[in-house]
Write a protein that holds these residues in place. Structure first.
Motif, PDB file in Angstrom:
ATOM      1  N   MET A  13      75.939  26.463 -39.579  1.00  0.00           N
ATOM      2  CA  MET A  13      76.401  27.754 -39.045  1.00  0.00           C
ATOM      3  C   MET A  13      76.016  27.883 -37.582  1.00  0.00           C
ATOM      4  N   LEU A  14      74.773  27.501 -37.294  1.00  0.00           N
ATOM      5  CA  LEU A  14      74.284  27.582 -35.918  1.00  0.00           C
ATOM      6  C   LEU A  14      75.131  26.696 -35.002  1.00  0.00           C
ATOM      7  N   ALA A  15      75.414  25.472 -35.492  1.00  0.00           N
ATOM      8  CA  ALA A  15      76.222  24.547 -34.699  1.00  0.00           C
ATOM      9  C   ALA A  15      77.621  25.124 -34.498  1.00  0.00           C
ATOM     10  N   GLY A  16      78.184  25.706 -35.545  1.00  0.00           N
ATOM     11  CA  GLY A  16      79.508  26.329 -35.428  1.00  0.00           C
ATOM     12  C   GLY A  16      79.497  27.452 -34.409  1.00  0.00           C
ATOM     13  N   GLY A  17      78.432  28.261 -34.451  1.00  0.00           N
ATOM     14  CA  GLY A  17      78.306  29.340 -33.476  1.00  0.00           C
ATOM     15  C   GLY A  17      78.190  28.798 -32.064  1.00  0.00           C
ATOM     16  N   ALA A  18      77.431  27.725 -31.927  1.00  0.00           N
ATOM     17  CA  ALA A  18      77.252  27.120 -30.604  1.00  0.00           C
ATOM     18  C   ALA A  18      78.585  26.594 -30.077  1.00  0.00           C
ATOM     19  N   VAL A  19      79.342  25.942 -30.962  1.00  0.00           N
ATOM     20  CA  VAL A  19      80.653  25.419 -30.555  1.00  0.00           C
ATOM     21  C   VAL A  19      81.560  26.572 -30.116  1.00  0.00           C
ATOM     22  N   THR A  20      81.521  27.669 -30.881  1.00  0.00           N
ATOM     23  CA  THR A  20      82.366  28.819 -30.556  1.00  0.00           C
ATOM     24  C   THR A  20      81.984  29.398 -29.196  1.00  0.00           C
TER      25      THR A  20
ATOM     26  N   GLN B 114      80.020  22.090 -45.854  1.00  0.00           N
ATOM     27  CA  GLN B 114      81.312  21.401 -45.987  1.00  0.00           C
ATOM     28  C   GLN B 114      82.450  22.343 -45.639  1.00  0.00           C
ATOM     29  N   SER B 115      82.328  23.577 -46.085  1.00  0.00           N
ATOM     30  CA  SER B 115      83.381  24.557 -45.838  1.00  0.00           C
ATOM     31  C   SER B 115      83.548  24.821 -44.344  1.00  0.00           C
ATOM     32  N   ILE B 116      82.420  24.984 -43.645  1.00  0.00           N
ATOM     33  CA  ILE B 116      82.489  25.268 -42.210  1.00  0.00           C
ATOM     34  C   ILE B 116      83.057  24.061 -41.466  1.00  0.00           C
ATOM     35  N   LEU B 117      82.564  22.878 -41.819  1.00  0.00           N
ATOM     36  CA  LEU B 117      83.057  21.665 -41.149  1.00  0.00           C
ATOM     37  C   LEU B 117      84.559  21.503 -41.386  1.00  0.00           C
ATOM     38  N   ALA B 118      84.985  21.741 -42.637  1.00  0.00           N
ATOM     39  CA  ALA B 118      86.406  21.594 -42.949  1.00  0.00           C
ATOM     40  C   ALA B 118      87.234  22.630 -42.207  1.00  0.00           C
ATOM     41  N   ALA B 119      86.692  23.852 -42.072  1.00  0.00           N
ATOM     42  CA  ALA B 119      87.432  24.903 -41.375  1.00  0.00           C
ATOM     43  C   ALA B 119      87.638  24.523 -39.908  1.00  0.00           C
ATOM     44  N   PHE B 120      86.589  23.980 -39.293  1.00  0.00           N
ATOM     45  CA  PHE B 120      86.726  23.564 -37.891  1.00  0.00           C
ATOM     46  C   PHE B 120      87.694  22.386 -37.773  1.00  0.00           C
ATOM     47  N   LEU B 143      93.278  30.523 -26.736  1.00  0.00           N
ATOM     48  CA  LEU B 143      93.163  30.961 -28.131  1.00  0.00           C
ATOM     49  C   LEU B 143      92.057  30.230 -28.877  1.00  0.00           C
ATOM     50  N   LEU B 144      91.616  29.089 -28.350  1.00  0.00           N
ATOM     51  CA  LEU B 144      90.647  28.260 -29.077  1.00  0.00           C
ATOM     52  C   LEU B 144      89.396  29.020 -29.534  1.00  0.00           C
ATOM     53  N   PRO B 145      88.757  29.804 -28.646  1.00  0.00           N
ATOM     54  CA  PRO B 145      87.551  30.508 -29.110  1.00  0.00           C
ATOM     55  C   PRO B 145      87.835  31.452 -30.274  1.00  0.00           C
ATOM     56  N   ILE B 146      89.007  32.086 -30.260  1.00  0.00           N
ATOM     57  CA  ILE B 146      89.348  33.006 -31.360  1.00  0.00           C
ATOM     58  C   ILE B 146      89.464  32.227 -32.661  1.00  0.00           C
ATOM     59  N   PHE B 147      90.170  31.090 -32.597  1.00  0.00           N
ATOM     60  CA  PHE B 147      90.329  30.273 -33.803  1.00  0.00           C
ATOM     61  C   PHE B 147      88.985  29.720 -34.267  1.00  0.00           C
ATOM     62  N   ALA B 148      88.154  29.341 -33.315  1.00  0.00           N
ATOM     63  CA  ALA B 148      86.839  28.798 -33.679  1.00  0.00           C
ATOM     64  C   ALA B 148      85.996  29.867 -34.361  1.00  0.00           C
ATOM     65  N   ALA B 149      86.038  31.088 -33.814  1.00  0.00           N
ATOM     66  CA  ALA B 149      85.268  32.175 -34.429  1.00  0.00           C
ATOM     67  C   ALA B 149      85.791  32.450 -35.833  1.00  0.00           C
ATOM     68  N   ALA B 150      87.119  32.418 -36.001  1.00  0.00           N
ATOM     69  CA  ALA B 150      87.699  32.640 -37.326  1.00  0.00           C
ATOM     70  C   ALA B 150      87.288  31.525 -38.281  1.00  0.00           C
ATOM     71  N   ALA B 151      87.276  30.294 -37.779  1.00  0.00           N
ATOM     72  CA  ALA B 151      86.890  29.154 -38.616  1.00  0.00           C
ATOM     73  C   ALA B 151      85.451  29.302 -39.084  1.00  0.00           C
ATOM     74  N   LEU B 152      84.596  29.740 -38.166  1.00  0.00           N
ATOM     75  CA  LEU B 152      83.183  29.922 -38.521  1.00  0.00           C
ATOM     76  C   LEU B 152      83.032  31.013 -39.578  1.00  0.00           C
ATOM     77  N   LEU B 153      83.693  32.141 -39.343  1.00  0.00           N
ATOM     78  CA  LEU B 153      83.570  33.276 -40.257  1.00  0.00           C
ATOM     79  C   LEU B 153      84.131  32.931 -41.639  1.00  0.00           C
ATOM     80  N   PHE B 154      85.394  32.509 -41.675  1.00  0.00           N
ATOM     81  CA  PHE B 154      86.034  32.261 -42.965  1.00  0.00           C
ATOM     82  C   PHE B 154      85.477  31.012 -43.634  1.00  0.00           C
ATOM     83  N   GLY B 155      85.077  30.032 -42.831  1.00  0.00           N
ATOM     84  CA  GLY B 155      84.450  28.842 -43.400  1.00  0.00           C
ATOM     85  C   GLY B 155      83.162  29.218 -44.131  1.00  0.00           C
ATOM     86  N   THR B 156      82.371  30.089 -43.498  1.00  0.00           N
ATOM     87  CA  THR B 156      81.117  30.510 -44.120  1.00  0.00           C
ATOM     88  C   THR B 156      81.389  31.316 -45.389  1.00  0.00           C
TER      89      THR B 156
END
Lengths: 122, 173
Positions: A13-20, B114-120, B143-156
């Motif tokens: 999660m932290l890594a994902g946040g960092a990437v974002t 796995q879910s977060i990695l797959a979402a990204f 748009l990339l940051p928006i998609f990344a934030a969505a991937a993080l949220l929904f992936g989690t």
């Protein structure tokens, strides 16, 4: 609910946040500037590359404004305008930043490869 | 007279088809949820993929995921249309990352990782297709940051849901 989260999951999660956050800083900034556009009386007077360091004297209705480029940044070093707003603005670093000396009708704008739209004009 | 054609199906096939149907149901459900931005979707069907991956392995997960993309495109009427290739590239990238993620320590990294990695991976695959084929313009980077934030949220969120399912005792299929 929290007991399903393993230590590595927090890490992911932290890594994902960092990437974002990194993507935000990369994609949502004007980007790196690579030249300074100098205008006088509304017309482009000169386009200067941000390296090497240089200095430019621009004549205006009140006198000469001096524009300095140093270390990939640009500023108006001196200007005959009475209130010195553009001089006190200091160094311009990112694409899209602009310093304007209204009385002397001179401006310096930093531009990158892709020119962003100016929300004041559009 | 035509010889009758009979497909031999195993119980494993039936099981995979049932799982894909469950994923498909979630896809249809999710299509009814309005989205502020095209492409930002919860991806609920991936919960099924994650559960299948954990219980039956990567091959089964790949079958379920790709069957869902195929059948979903037929259902939504965008088979071979751009939307289909976006789904497909996203699903394929996710599956590749999920395959790699099995090498992570099981003790430390669970379904949520796995879910977060797959979402990204999903969004990366989609953006690659968008950029290389549909909209070759650097402006989509915005748009990339928006998609990344969505991937993080929904992936989690999807990962937590899948992990909850998996921690409850297995019910016979």
């Amino acid at each position: 609910m929290l007991n399903a989260i393993r230590p590595g999951d927090w890490l992911t999660m932290l890594a994902g946040g960092a990437v974002t956050v990194w993507l935000m800083s990369v994609c949502w900034n004007g980007g790196a500037a690579d030249r300074a556009i100098v205008r006088s009386g509304g017309k482009v007077f000169r386009e200067l590359p941000l390296s090497p360091d240089s200095q430019l004297h621009v004549p205006g209705p009140l006198g000469i404004s001096v524009i300095t480029i140093h270390d990939r940044q640009a500023r108006i070093e001196s200007d005959p305008s009475p209130r010195q707003y553009c001089v006190r603005q200091g160094w311009l670093k990112q694409a899209g930043e602009i310093a304007i000396c209204l009385p002397n009708e001179i401006s310096v704008e930093l531009a990158g490869r892709t020119k962003n739209y100016d929300s004041l004009n559009y | 007279m035509m010889p009758s054609l009979k497909l031999e199906t195993s119980s494993e096939d039936h099981h995979l088809a049932r799982m894909a149907a469950a994923a498909l149901g979630l896809s249809v459900l999710e299509a009814a949820i309005p989205s502020p931005l095209p492409g930002v979707k919860p991806g609920l069907a991936n919960i099924v993929t994650l559960i299948v991956l954990a219980r039956y392995g990567w091959r089964a997960a790949a079958w379920v995921s790709l069957l869902r993309v195929m059948a979903g495109s037929l259902l939504f009427g965008n088979f071979l249309a751009p939307g289909f290739f976006l789904s497909l590239s996203g699903a394929v990238c996710s599956l590749l990352v999920l395959a790699a993620s099995r090498h992570l320590s099981q003790r430390l990294f669970g379904t949520i990782s796995q879910s977060i990695l797959a979402a990204f991976a999903h969004i990366a695959g989609q953006m690659a297709v968008v950029y290389l084929w549909l909209i070759p313009h650097a402006g989509i980077a915005w748009l990339l940051p928006i998609f990344a934030a969505a991937a993080l949220l929904f992936g989690t969120v999807n990962g937590i849901i899948a992990a909850r399912f998996l921690s409850s005792p297995a019910t016979p299929p």
